[in-house]
Design a protein around this motif. Sequence first.
Motif, short mmCIF file in Angstrom:
data_model
loop_
_atom_site.label_atom_id
_atom_site.label_comp_id
_atom_site.label_asym_id
_atom_site.label_seq_id
_atom_site.Cartn_x
_atom_site.Cartn_y
_atom_site.Cartn_z
N ILE A 153 -15.98 42.88 82.72
CA ILE A 153 -15.03 43.99 82.61
C ILE A 153 -13.60 43.47 82.74
CG2 ILE A 153 -14.18 46.08 83.74
CD1 ILE A 153 -16.69 46.55 82.17
N GLN A 154 -13.41 42.48 83.63
CA GLN A 154 -12.06 41.93 83.80
C GLN A 154 -11.54 41.31 82.51
OE1 GLN A 154 -9.67 42.07 85.62
NE2 GLN A 154 -8.39 40.27 85.28
N GLN A 155 -12.39 40.58 81.79
CA GLN A 155 -11.95 39.99 80.52
C GLN A 155 -11.57 41.07 79.52
OE1 GLN A 155 -15.56 37.51 80.09
NE2 GLN A 155 -14.17 35.81 79.66
N ILE A 156 -12.34 42.14 79.49
CA ILE A 156 -12.02 43.24 78.58
C ILE A 156 -10.70 43.88 78.95
CG2 ILE A 156 -12.76 45.53 77.79
CD1 ILE A 156 -15.65 44.58 78.07
N LEU A 157 -10.46 44.07 80.25
CA LEU A 157 -9.20 44.65 80.69
C LEU A 157 -8.02 43.76 80.30
CD1 LEU A 157 -10.21 45.92 84.25
CD2 LEU A 157 -9.79 47.30 82.22
N VAL A 158 -8.20 42.44 80.45
CA VAL A 158 -7.14 41.51 80.05
C VAL A 158 -6.90 41.60 78.55
CG1 VAL A 158 -6.52 39.07 79.85
CG2 VAL A 158 -7.51 39.93 81.98
N PHE A 159 -7.97 41.63 77.77
CA PHE A 159 -7.86 41.74 76.32
C PHE A 159 -7.09 43.01 75.92
CE2 PHE A 159 -10.05 43.91 72.67
CZ PHE A 159 -9.40 43.22 71.66
N LEU A 160 -7.45 44.14 76.50
CA LEU A 160 -6.78 45.41 76.18
C LEU A 160 -5.30 45.35 76.54
CD1 LEU A 160 -9.47 47.99 77.39
CD2 LEU A 160 -9.01 47.24 75.05
N MET A 218 -1.09 38.38 86.99
CA MET A 218 -1.73 37.10 86.75
C MET A 218 -0.70 36.16 86.12
SD MET A 218 -5.30 38.50 85.03
CE MET A 218 -5.98 36.86 84.71
N THR A 219 -0.96 34.88 86.15
CA THR A 219 -0.07 33.95 85.47
C THR A 219 -0.36 34.00 83.98
OG1 THR A 219 -1.59 32.08 85.62
CG2 THR A 219 -0.07 32.42 87.47
N GLN A 220 0.63 33.62 83.18
CA GLN A 220 0.45 33.60 81.74
C GLN A 220 -0.67 32.64 81.34
OE1 GLN A 220 4.11 33.19 79.55
NE2 GLN A 220 3.07 32.62 77.66
N GLU A 243 -3.86 27.13 96.51
CA GLU A 243 -5.18 27.57 96.07
C GLU A 243 -5.14 28.45 94.83
OE1 GLU A 243 -8.64 26.89 97.26
OE2 GLU A 243 -7.21 25.26 97.45
N ARG A 244 -3.92 28.72 94.30
CA ARG A 244 -3.81 29.54 93.09
C ARG A 244 -4.61 28.95 91.93
NH1 ARG A 244 0.65 26.56 93.95
NH2 ARG A 244 1.58 25.38 92.22
N TRP A 280 -3.95 37.07 92.41
CA TRP A 280 -3.22 36.78 93.63
C TRP A 280 -1.76 37.24 93.53
CZ3 TRP A 280 1.05 33.56 93.33
CH2 TRP A 280 1.14 32.73 92.22
N LYS A 281 -1.16 37.40 94.71
CA LYS A 281 0.23 37.81 94.82
C LYS A 281 0.79 37.20 96.11
CE LYS A 281 3.08 42.04 94.66
NZ LYS A 281 3.00 43.53 94.59
N TRP A 282 2.07 36.85 96.10
CA TRP A 282 2.69 36.28 97.30
C TRP A 282 2.59 37.27 98.48
CZ3 TRP A 282 4.07 31.43 98.17
CH2 TRP A 282 4.36 30.60 97.08
N ALA A 283 2.23 36.76 99.64
CA ALA A 283 2.25 37.54 100.88
C ALA A 283 3.38 37.09 101.79
CB ALA A 283 0.92 37.41 101.62
N ALA A 284 3.65 35.79 101.81
CA ALA A 284 4.74 35.25 102.63
C ALA A 284 5.14 33.91 102.06
CB ALA A 284 4.29 35.09 104.09
#
Length: 308
Positions: free
Chosen positions: A10-17, A34-36, A158-159, A169-173
């Motif tokens: 499902i994640q791949q489909i969401l990215v595609f859309l 997400m990163t490019q 770890e990204r 992922w997203k920066w927390a600190a």
Amino acid sequence: MESSLAGISIQQILVFLEVAEQGGFAKASTVLNMTQSAVSKCIARMEKELEITLFERTTREIHLTDAGRILYHDWKMQVKAMHDSYLEAASVQNQIYQILHIGILNTAKPELYFWEIEEQFHRAYPDIEMELASDYMTDLERDLAEGKYDLIMVPDFERFALEELGLCWKWAACSCAQVIMSVNHPLAQKKSLKTVDILYESFAVLEQKQRQTYIEDLKERLGKYHVQPHVVSGYRNAYEIKYLFRKQENALLFADAYFDCPENPSLVKVPVTDQINGIICAWNPNNLKPQVQKFVEQLRPLSHEGEI
């Protein structure tokens, strides 16, 4: 079901859309957090699995192929229906109980970055309970992918592993990076350093089994200057670093401000003012619980002691 669809998530489909709607990888990556590079790899894997070219690529833009356009229009309606039904089911579940299972790294100091995040979220959403557990880095990532945790806090190097696992992922600190070294090291008397000051120094590194995300991160930082890091020693885990690095007098250890390194008169920490690192929050994009979305949306990277 056709076997060619069995490997599509499902994640791949969401990215595609999202790529189709945004008309490019860069804009889609911003919307998806997400990163490019991760978006591009996701589409490439999807095309390989389906054996269908989804986009026509030029040097400046991309367009859906005729085959990609068919999938886009049909899948968009199906995914919307799935998302709406999920929100309805989640709403029923959340009326009963709301909880966030969060894993934090056992070699980082939560008082320096997580406690403030926790307090801010509790003030904004007092009805959402947080259950915290401390664990090893690789165990946190495995358990996040398997659904034991809703969110985890890990070092930003770890990204690379997170993106390979299809996690977001997203920066927390974040803060200025630091190098830890012996008091006898020639750079130990400096109040601060720039990357150019350490390009040709020797480094101690974290050498993880089956992957080298720490080394990959260090290579990326020095690679901007067309220099490969000179590695003289490696440690299997952060605990070895904490207790054995004090014996190393000729090497630097690249670290963030939140690493739980014991105070030791034989070691000093010097900030590298043109490098940023820290802690990132990771989540599984297949876990779309409203409380996860709320936590991620509220994240604002906290700086350490005003260093950035």
